[in-house]
Write a protein that holds these residues in place. Structure first.
Motif, PDB file in Angstrom:
ATOM      1  N   SER A  48     120.510  47.785  64.975  1.00 11.82           N
ATOM      2  CA  SER A  48     121.820  47.545  65.587  1.00 11.82           C
ATOM      3  C   SER A  48     122.307  48.838  66.227  1.00 11.82           C
ATOM      4  O   SER A  48     122.436  49.864  65.562  1.00 11.82           O
ATOM      5  N   ILE A  49     122.555  48.769  67.534  1.00  4.50           N
ATOM      6  CA  ILE A  49     123.035  49.926  68.287  1.00  4.50           C
ATOM      7  C   ILE A  49     124.545  49.807  68.442  1.00  4.50           C
ATOM      8  O   ILE A  49     125.053  48.776  68.872  1.00  4.50           O
ATOM      9  N   SER A  50     125.240  50.863  68.099  1.00  7.63           N
ATOM     10  CA  SER A  50     126.702  50.802  68.099  1.00  7.63           C
ATOM     11  C   SER A  50     127.286  51.215  69.447  1.00  7.63           C
ATOM     12  O   SER A  50     126.586  51.712  70.334  1.00  7.63           O
ATOM     13  N   GLN A  51     128.599  51.039  69.554  1.00  5.36           N
ATOM     14  CA  GLN A  51     129.322  51.473  70.747  1.00  5.36           C
ATOM     15  C   GLN A  51     129.221  52.984  70.946  1.00  5.36           C
ATOM     16  O   GLN A  51     129.404  53.480  72.058  1.00  5.36           O
ATOM     17  N   ASN A  52     128.927  53.708  69.858  1.00  4.98           N
ATOM     18  CA  ASN A  52     128.900  55.169  69.936  1.00  4.98           C
ATOM     19  C   ASN A  52     127.654  55.708  70.641  1.00  4.98           C
ATOM     20  O   ASN A  52     127.660  56.836  71.141  1.00  4.98           O
ATOM     21  N   THR A  53     126.586  54.921  70.663  1.00  5.61           N
ATOM     22  CA  THR A  53     125.317  55.409  71.206  1.00  5.61           C
ATOM     23  C   THR A  53     125.362  55.456  72.725  1.00  5.61           C
ATOM     24  O   THR A  53     125.625  54.449  73.386  1.00  5.61           O
ATOM     25  N   GLY A  78     127.396  41.071  74.608  1.00  9.55           N
ATOM     26  CA  GLY A  78     126.276  41.776  73.993  1.00  9.55           C
ATOM     27  C   GLY A  78     125.949  43.063  74.702  1.00  9.55           C
ATOM     28  O   GLY A  78     124.768  43.404  74.865  1.00  9.55           O
ATOM     29  N   GLU A  79     126.981  43.807  75.132  1.00  7.65           N
ATOM     30  CA  GLU A  79     126.729  45.054  75.839  1.00  7.65           C
ATOM     31  C   GLU A  79     127.775  46.095  75.477  1.00  7.65           C
ATOM     32  O   GLU A  79     128.885  45.780  75.028  1.00  7.65           O
ATOM     33  N   ASP A  81     129.107  50.247  76.976  1.00  4.83           N
ATOM     34  CA  ASP A  81     129.249  50.923  78.271  1.00  4.83           C
ATOM     35  C   ASP A  81     127.909  51.445  78.780  1.00  4.83           C
ATOM     36  O   ASP A  81     127.814  51.860  79.944  1.00  4.83           O
ATOM     37  N   TYR A  82     126.873  51.426  77.917  1.00  2.00           N
ATOM     38  CA  TYR A  82     125.592  52.052  78.277  1.00  2.00           C
ATOM     39  C   TYR A  82     124.393  51.103  78.170  1.00  2.00           C
ATOM     40  O   TYR A  82     123.409  51.288  78.890  1.00  2.00           O
ATOM     41  N   PHE A  83     124.464  50.106  77.286  1.00  2.00           N
ATOM     42  CA  PHE A  83     123.288  49.291  77.009  1.00  2.00           C
ATOM     43  C   PHE A  83     123.633  47.812  76.918  1.00  2.00           C
ATOM     44  O   PHE A  83     124.772  47.427  76.676  1.00  2.00           O
ATOM     45  N   LYS A  84     122.592  47.004  77.109  1.00  2.00           N
ATOM     46  CA  LYS A  84     122.724  45.559  76.996  1.00  2.00           C
ATOM     47  C   LYS A  84     121.452  45.000  76.358  1.00  2.00           C
ATOM     48  O   LYS A  84     120.349  45.468  76.655  1.00  2.00           O
ATOM     49  N   CYS A  85     121.611  44.027  75.489  1.00  3.41           N
ATOM     50  CA  CYS A  85     120.458  43.352  74.893  1.00  3.41           C
ATOM     51  C   CYS A  85     120.457  41.891  75.309  1.00  3.41           C
ATOM     52  O   CYS A  85     121.498  41.228  75.273  1.00  3.41           O
ATOM     53  N   ILE A  86     119.286  41.419  75.710  1.00  2.00           N
ATOM     54  CA  ILE A  86     119.100  40.013  76.065  1.00  2.00           C
ATOM     55  C   ILE A  86     117.914  39.499  75.271  1.00  2.00           C
ATOM     56  O   ILE A  86     116.796  40.017  75.398  1.00  2.00           O
ATOM     57  N   ASN A  87     118.148  38.525  74.420  1.00  2.03           N
ATOM     58  CA  ASN A  87     117.080  37.949  73.581  1.00  2.03           C
ATOM     59  C   ASN A  87     116.326  39.011  72.787  1.00  2.03           C
ATOM     60  O   ASN A  87     115.109  38.945  72.633  1.00  2.03           O
ATOM     61  N   VAL A  89     115.853  42.123  73.531  1.00  2.00           N
ATOM     62  CA  VAL A  89     115.206  43.141  74.370  1.00  2.00           C
ATOM     63  C   VAL A  89     116.283  44.082  74.900  1.00  2.00           C
ATOM     64  O   VAL A  89     117.351  43.646  75.336  1.00  2.00           O
ATOM     65  N   LEU A  90     115.985  45.384  74.889  1.00  2.00           N
ATOM     66  CA  LEU A  90     116.963  46.405  75.264  1.00  2.00           C
ATOM     67  C   LEU A  90     116.831  46.814  76.729  1.00  2.00           C
ATOM     68  O   LEU A  90     115.737  47.124  77.208  1.00  2.00           O
ATOM     69  N   TYR A  91     117.990  46.839  77.410  1.00  2.00           N
ATOM     70  CA  TYR A  91     118.091  47.291  78.792  1.00  2.00           C
ATOM     71  C   TYR A  91     119.247  48.287  78.895  1.00  2.00           C
ATOM     72  O   TYR A  91     120.096  48.370  78.001  1.00  2.00           O
ATOM     73  N   ASN A  92     119.304  49.014  80.012  1.00  2.66           N
ATOM     74  CA  ASN A  92     120.550  49.735  80.294  1.00  2.66           C
ATOM     75  C   ASN A  92     121.606  48.704  80.685  1.00  2.66           C
ATOM     76  O   ASN A  92     121.303  47.518  80.900  1.00  2.66           O
ATOM     77  N   LYS A  93     122.842  49.130  80.759  1.00  2.00           N
ATOM     78  CA  LYS A  93     123.930  48.164  80.952  1.00  2.00           C
ATOM     79  C   LYS A  93     123.765  47.327  82.216  1.00  2.00           C
ATOM     80  O   LYS A  93     124.043  46.121  82.226  1.00  2.00           O
ATOM     81  N   ASP A  94     123.306  47.953  83.298  1.00  3.68           N
ATOM     82  CA  ASP A  94     123.176  47.251  84.572  1.00  3.68           C
ATOM     83  C   ASP A  94     121.896  46.422  84.675  1.00  3.68           C
ATOM     84  O   ASP A  94     121.650  45.772  85.694  1.00  3.68           O
ATOM     85  N   VAL A  95     121.084  46.474  83.633  1.00  7.19           N
ATOM     86  CA  VAL A  95     119.804  45.760  83.574  1.00  7.19           C
ATOM     87  C   VAL A  95     118.916  46.141  84.759  1.00  7.19           C
ATOM     88  O   VAL A  95     118.267  45.305  85.392  1.00  7.19           O
ATOM     89  N   THR A  96     118.898  47.431  85.066  1.00  6.37           N
ATOM     90  CA  THR A  96     117.964  47.957  86.073  1.00  6.37           C
ATOM     91  C   THR A  96     116.779  48.653  85.417  1.00  6.37           C
ATOM     92  O   THR A  96     115.769  48.906  86.081  1.00  6.37           O
TER      93      THR A  96
END
Length: 245
Positions: A48-53, A78-79, A81-87, A89-96
């Motif tokens: 689990s990645i927190s808002q602080n990371t 599920g995001e 300011d820096y990261f987003k998880c989909i199913n 899987v970890l992405y940066n927030k913009d999913v680039t």
């Protein structure tokens, strides 16, 4: 219950948990996870990645053999300011950037064990899918320009890599498909560089096709070394190849 990182600890250094037997972890106040931080923590199932990371190094979760899911303790989407998880899987927030596909993840795969990478992804980060156990096919979108080193390293069941017909991929990084299960591949015309050892040890690879109008300039050393089943390497038409090895 997950191991909760004590308050006040803000950085996890490389290989901090190598050999640890923890199964779940809550990062709490951690702001920085360095590359290879969890390498060798092979009983870890969830993170689990927190808002602080705010910073996660490449390969931070690479090759963690039991890891099923990465979660973000963020907003309702599920995001953070820096990261987003989909199913899982970890992405940066913009999913680039595709940052980490957990080795043991099945949630992000369809019924045919295919991982359809989101169409916004421009870079598949180094070690992103290292040792993904169940991925048998991946579809790489048109927006993806770079597959970084070791991205699909040791994906032993990955037989098919498909590219969007209007792919903009320019770089296949060093050892990107090292010891993968890839069987055939058509290199998009947009690719300029195939890196050192990119397909080395892909023993099921039988056929490589370079698309017509190829911009390929460099096939680096050992790119297809130890591909013991490779019998067909075809250039479909024009190519700007300058250097092999």
């Amino acid at each position: 219950n997950p191991l909760v990182i004590p308050a006040g600890i803000t950085t996890i250094e490389p290989k901090t948990f190598n050999g640890a037997t923890i199964k779940a972890i809550d990062l709490n106040e951690v702001t920085t996870i360095k590359g290879s931080a969890f390498e060798g923590c092979n009983q870890l199932v969830s993170v689990s990645i927190s808002q602080n990371t705010t910073s996660i190094g490449k390969g931070a979760f690479g090759g963690v053999s039991s890891l099923q899911s990465i979660k973000v303790d963020g907003n309702e989407n599920g995001e953070t300011d820096y990261f987003k998880c989909i199913n899982g899987v970890l992405y940066n927030k913009d999913v680039t950037h595709l940052m980490a596909f957990p080795c043991n993840n099945t949630t992000a795969l369809d019924a045919e064990k295919c991982f359809n990478i989101p169409e916004t992804v421009e870079v598949i980060d180094a070690y992103a899918c290292w040792k993904a156990k169940y991925m048998e096919k991946v579809i790489i979108p048109a927006a993806t320009t770079t597959i970084e080193p070791y991205a699909f390293r040791a994906c032993s069941k990955l037989g098919t890599v498909a590219f969007n017909p209007v792919s903009t991929l320019t770089t296949i990084g060093s050892r990107a498909f090292w010891e993968s299960g890839i069987e055939q591949i058509e290199i998009p015309a947009s690719v300029k560089t195939i890196g050192y050892g990119a397909f080395e040890g892909a023993k099921s690879l039988t056929k490589v096709t370079v698309a017509d109008g190829s911009l390929l300039e460099i096939i680096d050393g050992h790119a297809f070394s130890s591909c013991t089943s490779l019998t067909d390497f075809t250039f479909s038409g024009t190519c700007t190849l300058k250097t092999i090895g």
